[in-house]
Design a protein around this motif. Structure first.
Motif, PDB file in Angstrom:
ATOM      1  N   PHE A 236       0.838  -1.194   0.000  1.00  0.00           N
ATOM      2  CA  PHE A 236       0.000   0.000   0.000  1.00  0.00           C
ATOM      3  C   PHE A 236       0.874   1.246   0.000  1.00  0.00           C
ATOM      4  O   PHE A 236       2.029   1.222   0.408  1.00  0.00           O
ATOM      5  N   ARG A 237       0.291   2.351  -0.494  1.00  0.00           N
ATOM      6  CA  ARG A 237       0.974   3.636  -0.438  1.00  0.00           C
ATOM      7  C   ARG A 237       0.766   4.255   0.927  1.00  0.00           C
ATOM      8  O   ARG A 237      -0.257   4.021   1.577  1.00  0.00           O
ATOM      9  N   PHE A 238       1.723   5.061   1.348  1.00  0.00           N
ATOM     10  CA  PHE A 238       1.667   5.683   2.668  1.00  0.00           C
ATOM     11  C   PHE A 238       1.889   7.177   2.526  1.00  0.00           C
ATOM     12  O   PHE A 238       2.812   7.620   1.825  1.00  0.00           O
ATOM     13  N   GLY A 239       1.031   7.959   3.160  1.00  0.00           N
ATOM     14  CA  GLY A 239       1.169   9.406   3.144  1.00  0.00           C
ATOM     15  C   GLY A 239       0.773  10.001   4.476  1.00  0.00           C
ATOM     16  O   GLY A 239       0.093   9.348   5.283  1.00  0.00           O
ATOM     17  N   VAL A 240       1.196  11.231   4.729  1.00  0.00           N
ATOM     18  CA  VAL A 240       0.957  11.895   6.006  1.00  0.00           C
ATOM     19  C   VAL A 240       0.308  13.254   5.761  1.00  0.00           C
ATOM     20  O   VAL A 240       0.726  13.994   4.860  1.00  0.00           O
ATOM     21  N   VAL A 241      -0.714  13.567   6.539  1.00  0.00           N
ATOM     22  CA  VAL A 241      -1.321  14.901   6.549  1.00  0.00           C
ATOM     23  C   VAL A 241      -0.955  15.550   7.877  1.00  0.00           C
ATOM     24  O   VAL A 241      -1.259  15.002   8.942  1.00  0.00           O
ATOM     25  N   TYR A 260       6.355  21.346  14.857  1.00  0.00           N
ATOM     26  CA  TYR A 260       6.041  21.488  13.437  1.00  0.00           C
ATOM     27  C   TYR A 260       7.309  21.370  12.590  1.00  0.00           C
ATOM     28  O   TYR A 260       7.344  20.638  11.589  1.00  0.00           O
ATOM     29  N   GLN A 261       8.336  22.081  12.978  1.00  0.00           N
ATOM     30  CA  GLN A 261       9.603  22.016  12.236  1.00  0.00           C
ATOM     31  C   GLN A 261      10.180  20.613  12.260  1.00  0.00           C
ATOM     32  O   GLN A 261      10.716  20.125  11.253  1.00  0.00           O
ATOM     33  N   ASP A 262      10.047  19.919  13.400  1.00  0.00           N
ATOM     34  CA  ASP A 262      10.586  18.563  13.522  1.00  0.00           C
ATOM     35  C   ASP A 262       9.876  17.594  12.584  1.00  0.00           C
ATOM     36  O   ASP A 262      10.525  16.787  11.904  1.00  0.00           O
ATOM     37  N   ILE A 263       8.532  17.638  12.528  1.00  0.00           N
ATOM     38  CA  ILE A 263       7.826  16.663  11.697  1.00  0.00           C
ATOM     39  C   ILE A 263       8.056  16.934  10.213  1.00  0.00           C
ATOM     40  O   ILE A 263       8.242  16.003   9.424  1.00  0.00           O
ATOM     41  N   ILE A 264       8.088  18.203   9.810  1.00  0.00           N
ATOM     42  CA  ILE A 264       8.346  18.503   8.400  1.00  0.00           C
ATOM     43  C   ILE A 264       9.751  18.046   8.011  1.00  0.00           C
ATOM     44  O   ILE A 264       9.956  17.446   6.939  1.00  0.00           O
ATOM     45  N   SER A 265      10.728  18.276   8.882  1.00  0.00           N
ATOM     46  CA  SER A 265      12.102  17.840   8.604  1.00  0.00           C
ATOM     47  C   SER A 265      12.178  16.320   8.481  1.00  0.00           C
ATOM     48  O   SER A 265      12.862  15.788   7.592  1.00  0.00           O
ATOM     49  N   LEU A 266      11.477  15.608   9.361  1.00  0.00           N
ATOM     50  CA  LEU A 266      11.483  14.146   9.306  1.00  0.00           C
ATOM     51  C   LEU A 266      10.875  13.636   8.006  1.00  0.00           C
ATOM     52  O   LEU A 266      11.416  12.731   7.351  1.00  0.00           O
ATOM     53  N   LEU A 267       9.741  14.193   7.627  1.00  0.00           N
ATOM     54  CA  LEU A 267       9.061  13.733   6.413  1.00  0.00           C
ATOM     55  C   LEU A 267       9.915  13.999   5.172  1.00  0.00           C
ATOM     56  O   LEU A 267       9.968  13.178   4.245  1.00  0.00           O
ATOM     57  N   GLN A 268      10.586  15.125   5.153  1.00  0.00           N
ATOM     58  CA  GLN A 268      11.470  15.432   4.033  1.00  0.00           C
ATOM     59  C   GLN A 268      12.675  14.506   4.025  1.00  0.00           C
ATOM     60  O   GLN A 268      13.087  14.011   2.970  1.00  0.00           O
ATOM     61  N   GLU A 269      13.247  14.252   5.195  1.00  0.00           N
ATOM     62  CA  GLU A 269      14.405  13.353   5.289  1.00  0.00           C
ATOM     63  C   GLU A 269      14.058  11.948   4.828  1.00  0.00           C
ATOM     64  O   GLU A 269      14.835  11.311   4.106  1.00  0.00           O
ATOM     65  N   LYS A 271      11.627  11.148   2.879  1.00  0.00           N
ATOM     66  CA  LYS A 271      11.002  11.187   1.544  1.00  0.00           C
ATOM     67  C   LYS A 271       9.601  10.557   1.561  1.00  0.00           C
ATOM     68  O   LYS A 271       9.218   9.803   0.654  1.00  0.00           O
ATOM     69  N   ILE A 272       8.841  10.881   2.587  1.00  0.00           N
ATOM     70  CA  ILE A 272       7.461  10.414   2.703  1.00  0.00           C
ATOM     71  C   ILE A 272       6.540  11.462   2.092  1.00  0.00           C
ATOM     72  O   ILE A 272       6.644  12.647   2.428  1.00  0.00           O
TER      73      ILE A 272
END
Length: 326
Positions: A236-241, A260-269, A271-272
């Motif tokens: 399955f595909r996985f995505g985050v809102v 907020y900065q932590d979660i955006i950095s994690l998602l970018q790192e 590649k989610i």
């Protein structure tokens, strides 16, 4: 006194000091244990699991703290999703979208509008949100229950306070259960000692006082990586809102800005694929007051029905759901 005698006396004094410290610690433990001292921790009131309403809707779980009651008499099915009109057997050509999250997901306003907007398309929307859950609990809950639904797309609704530690279940003096989430990462404390020792909890509290909420970003990172790994294994595909604090960014509390900065950095790192609702909220506040975005004036967490309708339209326009089917 000889040098040997002085050395012997020193060791005896050290031993007495050690014995005194151990006895004092033991006495503190005995005196403090009935009070279940828990400092600097997020904890659900014991009424969640001891009141008639709580016992009706939830049950204690040693790994997750609590889980919803499941089956026909309750709101949740045995697959961990709220009851819906969809068949369990997957239908050819249909897209099954499963939402995980805390109370924002549990309330379900965004999913309801997505379902309404997509009512003429072969898409199923499954709501597996559980109020109060963190990312750790959502992962384990999915693996234990919701994975049976075999979604095509798994959407994790992430709110900033999902940076919480692993749950621990304590008993209070009335033999009721108290659900506690230490503000430390899993590798920063020992669950057994936390559960059984008031002195250990006090020691951790002092540590938190001087070092902050350490290890939580690492916990969330590991959970996100495991979601990705499960998606690769199960197809399955996985995505985050990412849901924001419901106010103008310059009025956000400092800790939420950091989260907020932590979660955006994690998602970018990692590649989610993710959908960041903070910029979208800011664009909506050009035409609305911050109170418009909330279910109530003082609730900065749960978005209103009106805002959720716009969120649903935004997510569809940004490609949250694609026509990818088995």
């Amino acid at each position: 006194m000889s040098k040997h005698g002085k050395k012997k006396d020193l060791w005896i004094n050290l031993l007495l000091v050690l014995i005194g410290a151990l006895v004092g610690l033991l006495l503190f433990e005995i005196a403090a244990r009935p009070f279940n001292l828990v400092f600097d921790s997020a904890h659900a009131s014991k009424e969640l699991l001891s009141s008639p309403t709580g016992r009706k809707e939830y049950r204690k779980d040693t790994e997750l703290g609590y889980v919803p009651q499941m089956g026909p008499p309750y709101k949740y099915s045995t697959w961990g999703a709220k009851h819906n009109q969809y068949p369990r057997e997957k239908r050819p050509g249909w897209l099954r979208v499963l939402f995980l999250g805390d109370s924002i997901t549990d309330i379900g306003y965004t999913q309801d509008y997505l379902e309404k907007l997509c009512q003429d398309r072969p898409i199923e929307f499954w709501n597996c949100g559980v109020g109060g859950y963190s990312t750790f609990q959502e992962l384990k809950y999915f693996q234990r229950y919701c994975s049976k639904a075999k979604p095509n797309l798994l959407v994790l609704n992430f709110y900033l306070n999902d940076f919480d530690g692993s749950p621990v279940v304590l008993k209070d003096e009335d033999d009721d259960y108290l659900f506690v989430t230490p503000y430390l990462g899993q590798e920063q404390f020992h669950p057994w000692w936390f559960r059984h020792s008031a002195a250990y909890r006090l020691l951790l509290s002092l540590r938190i006082m001087f070092s902050g909420r350490v290890g939580l970003t690492d916990d969330v990172k590991k959970c996100l990586q495991e979601f990705m790994a499960v998606g690769d294994r199960e197809g399955f595909r996985f995505g985050v809102v990412v849901y924001p604090w419901l106010d103008r960014f310059d009025r956000w509390p400092h800790k939420h800005r950091r989260q907020y900065q932590d979660i955006i950095s994690l998602l970018q790192e990692l590649k989610i694929p993710y959908f960041d609702l903070k910029p979208f909220l800011e664009s909506q506040l050009n035409n609305h007051s911050p109170e418009w975005s909330r279910v109530s004036k003082e609730d900065f967490v749960h978005p209103s029905r009106e805002f959720c309708e716009q969120i649903a339209r935004y997510l569809l326009a940004e490609g949250l759901i694609e026509d990818q089917k088995d």
